[in-house]
Design a protein around this motif. Structure first.
Motif, PDB file in Angstrom:
ATOM      1  N   LEU A 290       0.876   5.878   3.794  1.00  0.00           N
ATOM      2  CA  LEU A 290       0.839   6.711   4.998  1.00  0.00           C
ATOM      3  C   LEU A 290       1.268   8.153   4.717  1.00  0.00           C
ATOM      4  O   LEU A 290       0.576   9.100   5.105  1.00  0.00           O
ATOM      5  CB  LEU A 290       1.731   6.105   6.080  1.00  0.00           C
ATOM      6  CG  LEU A 290       1.862   6.936   7.361  1.00  0.00           C
ATOM      7  CD1 LEU A 290       0.512   7.087   8.047  1.00  0.00           C
ATOM      8  CD2 LEU A 290       2.883   6.306   8.317  1.00  0.00           C
ATOM      9  N   ASP A 291       2.409   8.337   4.063  1.00  0.00           N
ATOM     10  CA  ASP A 291       2.914   9.696   3.828  1.00  0.00           C
ATOM     11  C   ASP A 291       1.947  10.514   2.978  1.00  0.00           C
ATOM     12  O   ASP A 291       1.717  11.708   3.243  1.00  0.00           O
ATOM     13  CB  ASP A 291       4.284   9.648   3.144  1.00  0.00           C
ATOM     14  CG  ASP A 291       5.376   9.109   4.063  1.00  0.00           C
ATOM     15  OD1 ASP A 291       5.140   9.076   5.283  1.00  0.00           O
ATOM     16  OD2 ASP A 291       6.441   8.718   3.550  1.00  0.00           O
ATOM     17  N   GLU A 292       1.369   9.884   1.959  1.00  0.00           N
ATOM     18  CA  GLU A 292       0.441  10.601   1.085  1.00  0.00           C
ATOM     19  C   GLU A 292      -0.837  10.970   1.819  1.00  0.00           C
ATOM     20  O   GLU A 292      -1.361  12.087   1.668  1.00  0.00           O
ATOM     21  CB  GLU A 292       0.131   9.757  -0.147  1.00  0.00           C
ATOM     22  CG  GLU A 292      -0.640  10.478  -1.215  1.00  0.00           C
ATOM     23  CD  GLU A 292      -0.780   9.673  -2.502  1.00  0.00           C
ATOM     24  OE1 GLU A 292      -1.501  10.141  -3.410  1.00  0.00           O
ATOM     25  OE2 GLU A 292      -0.178   8.576  -2.604  1.00  0.00           O
ATOM     26  N   LEU A 293      -1.349  10.063   2.618  1.00  0.00           N
ATOM     27  CA  LEU A 293      -2.565  10.331   3.378  1.00  0.00           C
ATOM     28  C   LEU A 293      -2.343  11.456   4.384  1.00  0.00           C
ATOM     29  O   LEU A 293      -3.161  12.383   4.499  1.00  0.00           O
ATOM     30  CB  LEU A 293      -3.027   9.072   4.104  1.00  0.00           C
ATOM     31  CG  LEU A 293      -3.584   7.938   3.233  1.00  0.00           C
ATOM     32  CD1 LEU A 293      -3.736   6.667   4.057  1.00  0.00           C
ATOM     33  CD2 LEU A 293      -4.915   8.338   2.604  1.00  0.00           C
ATOM     34  N   GLU A 294      -1.228  11.406   5.109  1.00  0.00           N
ATOM     35  CA  GLU A 294      -0.961  12.441   6.099  1.00  0.00           C
ATOM     36  C   GLU A 294      -0.647  13.775   5.421  1.00  0.00           C
ATOM     37  O   GLU A 294      -0.936  14.841   5.977  1.00  0.00           O
ATOM     38  CB  GLU A 294       0.174  12.006   7.012  1.00  0.00           C
ATOM     39  CG  GLU A 294      -0.215  10.863   7.936  1.00  0.00           C
ATOM     40  CD  GLU A 294       0.776  10.591   9.042  1.00  0.00           C
ATOM     41  OE1 GLU A 294       0.342  10.173  10.134  1.00  0.00           O
ATOM     42  OE2 GLU A 294       1.991  10.797   8.813  1.00  0.00           O
ATOM     43  N   GLY A 295      -0.057  13.715   4.230  1.00  0.00           N
ATOM     44  CA  GLY A 295       0.169  14.946   3.475  1.00  0.00           C
ATOM     45  C   GLY A 295      -1.132  15.626   3.097  1.00  0.00           C
ATOM     46  O   GLY A 295      -1.274  16.855   3.204  1.00  0.00           O
ATOM     47  N   MET A 296      -2.114  14.841   2.656  1.00  0.00           N
ATOM     48  CA  MET A 296      -3.421  15.407   2.318  1.00  0.00           C
ATOM     49  C   MET A 296      -4.109  15.948   3.562  1.00  0.00           C
ATOM     50  O   MET A 296      -4.766  16.996   3.520  1.00  0.00           O
ATOM     51  CB  MET A 296      -4.297  14.350   1.641  1.00  0.00           C
ATOM     52  CG  MET A 296      -3.910  14.058   0.204  1.00  0.00           C
ATOM     53  SD  MET A 296      -5.131  13.054  -0.682  1.00  0.00           S
ATOM     54  CE  MET A 296      -4.939  11.492   0.172  1.00  0.00           C
TER      55      MET A 296
END
Length: 370
Positions: A204-210
């Motif tokens: 989740l964090d990586e996807l929302e960061g992108m």
């Protein structure tokens, strides 16, 4: 040439990064017959094997309550490169038996540091997935099969892409996204991902960061506990230009079936690329029966839902396998006797035919020269 073949033969079967190494290993093997170099080298380092691909678990990193990323240091002979989106076979010994499954790689195709990663979601009915998430310890030596699969981006990738994923179907697409980002590849990407809640979204964090950092990446989360399951009829509203995009999709069987049907109706099936983690089994009745593995001298009574591949592995037999979904043909073997039933279509196959063990169950009785 004959001398070269003679020297290499004992170490053949695993591609070496430097082919000349096989010659040296072969000569050592001839000098130490009946023992092979592996009989000595495994005492120094278990990853030094010419007989099989091996790896060692470096880290198990929790992603969600029921999923984890397993980082693996690869051994001698593992390919230096692979395509983001491909899968790898993993063999783990538990209670004296080797259990094999295939998992999508979430690392993105370069093993310059000799590590790869897979992200596994524990399935209540999945023995190995549960053990990898909850039970495997760093330092554990595992067996590996070389990366395979056609679910990957072409070179060069299309300018506009649609990713449709759900649950653990995010894993092969995550490898693609990481690869694109690492190479600063700017594409127009829309990504619709479904999960029950935010806590269930792997990465989740990586996807929302992108999503926040990259103007070219548009993440649309579908939280099914609130929004309901993704409905393919929503596609025109959610992604109005979906017909102009090449699509890569991975998730539950029902979702993929609906997406395939929509693309087929639109005459765009060649723009859709699908990865399935499970086979769609029919409701055609079957009572199972007796399977015999003649060379191994083992026999098992199995029900009509257990595949020949699973039955063989449960008996400790080394079975050929790849995707485990009836796609790649790696598991095809001749049926030496009796009958089996295709779990997808219900079609029965008989002695003399070549069958896929990963999607076939016994129908009465059957025999294999394994």
């Amino acid at each position: 040439m004959d001398l070269l073949k003679w020297s290499k033969r004992p170490a053949a079967g695993v591609d070496a990064k430097k082919p000349e190494v096989n010659v040296l290993r072969g000569l050592i093997a001839r000098a130490t017959t009946p023992l092979l170099p592996d009989d000595y080298l495994h005492l120094i380092n278990p990853l030094w094997s010419a007989r099989e691909l091996r790896g060692r678990v470096v880290e198990v990193r929790r992603e969600t309550e029921n999923s984890a990323t397993v980082v693996i240091r690869t051994g001698w002979g593992f390919p230096e490169t692979y395509r983001p989106g491909q899968y790898v076979g993993i063999g783990l010994q538990v209670e004296g038996r080797w259990h094999w499954r295939s998992y999508s790689l979430t690392s993105f195709g370069d093993t310059h540091d000799d590590t790869i990663s897979v992200t596994v979601k524990a399935n209540p009915d999945g023995f190995l997935s549960t053990h990898l998430v909850d039970g495997v310890a760093p330092g554990t030596v595992i067996r590996l099969a070389a990366p395979k699969g056609d679910f990957h981006l072409p070179e060069p990738p299309p300018d506009s892409i649609l990713f449709l994923t759900a649950g653990s179907g995010i894993t092969p697409v995550m490898a693609m996204l990481r690869s694109l980002r690492s190479h600063d590849t700017v594409l127009d990407i829309v990504h619709v991902h479904s999960a029950p809640t935010r806590d269930d979204v792997i990465f989740l964090d990586e996807l929302e960061g992108m999503d926040a950092d990259l103007l070219s990446y548009d993440l649309q989360l579908q939280l099914t506990s609130v929004d309901g399951k993704f409905d393919i009829d929503q596609l025109d509203v959610v992604v109005p230009d979906w017909r102009d995009r090449h699509c890569w999709s991975c998730g539950p069987v029902a979702m993929l079936d609906a997406i395939e049907e929509r693309y087929r109706e639109a005459g765009l099936r060649d723009q859709l690329h699908v990865e399935r983690f499970a086979i769609a089994r029919t409701d055609v009745g079957g009572e199972g029966g007796t399977v015999t593995f003649a060379k191994s001298g083992k026999t098992a009574e199995i029900d009509g839902a257990t595949t020949i591949l699973e039955a063989g592995e449960d008996q400790g037999i080394v079975m050929p396998f790849g995707c485990r979904m009836g796609i790649c043909q790696t598991c095809v073997v001749p049926l030496a006797g009796g009958y089996v039933r295709d779990l997808r279509s219900g079609e029965e196959h008989r002695e003399g035919e070549r069958i896929q063990t990963c999607i076939s169950a016994v129908s009465g009785e059957c025999t294999f020269d394994l």
